[in-house]
Design a protein around this motif. Sequence first.
Motif, short mmCIF file in Angstrom:
data_model
loop_
_atom_site.label_atom_id
_atom_site.label_comp_id
_atom_site.label_asym_id
_atom_site.label_seq_id
_atom_site.Cartn_x
_atom_site.Cartn_y
_atom_site.Cartn_z
N SER A 28 0.83 -1.21 0.00
CA SER A 28 0.00 0.00 0.00
C SER A 28 0.86 1.25 0.00
CB SER A 28 -0.94 0.01 1.21
OG SER A 28 -0.20 -0.08 2.41
N ASP A 29 2.14 1.12 0.31
CA ASP A 29 3.10 2.23 0.25
C ASP A 29 4.00 2.01 -0.97
OD1 ASP A 29 2.77 3.89 2.84
OD2 ASP A 29 2.71 1.82 3.52
N VAL A 93 -6.22 -2.76 -6.52
CA VAL A 93 -6.70 -2.73 -5.13
C VAL A 93 -8.19 -2.41 -5.02
CG1 VAL A 93 -4.45 -2.17 -4.17
CG2 VAL A 93 -5.97 -0.30 -4.84
N THR A 107 -9.62 0.96 -1.07
CA THR A 107 -8.27 0.86 -0.51
C THR A 107 -7.45 2.05 -1.00
OG1 THR A 107 -8.33 -1.55 -0.42
CG2 THR A 107 -6.16 -0.51 -0.44
N LEU A 109 -3.92 4.07 -1.48
CA LEU A 109 -2.48 3.89 -1.63
C LEU A 109 -1.75 5.18 -1.25
CD1 LEU A 109 -2.50 2.13 -5.12
CD2 LEU A 109 -2.27 1.03 -2.89
N HIS A 251 -6.29 8.53 -3.68
CA HIS A 251 -5.04 8.05 -3.10
C HIS A 251 -4.21 9.26 -2.66
CE1 HIS A 251 -6.07 4.10 -4.52
NE2 HIS A 251 -6.07 4.49 -5.79
#
Length: 289
Positions: A28-29, A93, A107, A109, A251
């Motif tokens: 996610s990073d 995602v 989700t 990011l 995001h």
Amino acid sequence: MVIKKSELILNPDNSIYHLNLKPEHIASDIIFVGDQDRVDQITKHFETIEFTTQKREFKTTTGTYKKKRFSVISTGIGSDNIDIVLNELDALVNIDLKTRTVKKTHTQLNIVRIGTSGSLQTNIPINSFLISTYGLDLSGMLQAYKIDAITNSEIEEKFVKHTLWSNQKAYPIAIKNSKKLEDKLSSTKTFKGITATAGGFYGPQGRVLRLPVQDPNLIDKISSFNYNENSITNLEMETAAIYGLAKLLKHNACSINAIIANRANGTFSEAPYKTIEKLIIYTLNKLVE
């Protein structure tokens, strides 16, 4: 709504088409770099490597640095490549690739771009680190999307008026970074400013070789623009596209650059690779704090 196969293209192994990735392959990073060789420059500092793949200029490696999971992805050059990378990462995602439907739970990011750039201002020295507070898109790529919710009309109108922007060019779009990531990356070592994102390296950035440009005074106009004491500090080809698509897709994104040239005074770093290495270490440590 089921997304058509012609719109969401998968490889025979069900990985996303250009990036050659499956959902489990990414953290996610995420760290973006332009140059595929720079992926290894970053991941050589990782304690573990769990996955790596490459298709065309898109190279991805996922692993851990100080126990934090990261994916490092090379985007190649330009806003058109960013359009591919951001949309496909989001699909990994936020779309169920089996049913081709958007997931009910979003989700988010966290995306940090580590890049290199040349400063347009004399007070931003070579070998310094620059965080982009805004991305100013001059490429026109974002115009393909519904962007009303992410634009900053005050900056845009002032820029158009200041530069006498040609109405034959794409209208400039100003997009704010993720303040959360900006704060995480900031220190006494960093400068801040507006980053303009051009649709090319030569004419679109005012460079003249054999072809005359539409506005020979463009760089002077860009360099002299100021919004609430914020100048356009550098000119490159990705940041505004990252900010725009990240905002639209919900995001977080922030860009930090190693300044290896200064176009205002005509200087170039004598040790650019050393500066880039310092920025990589600086950014990794900031992201794990």
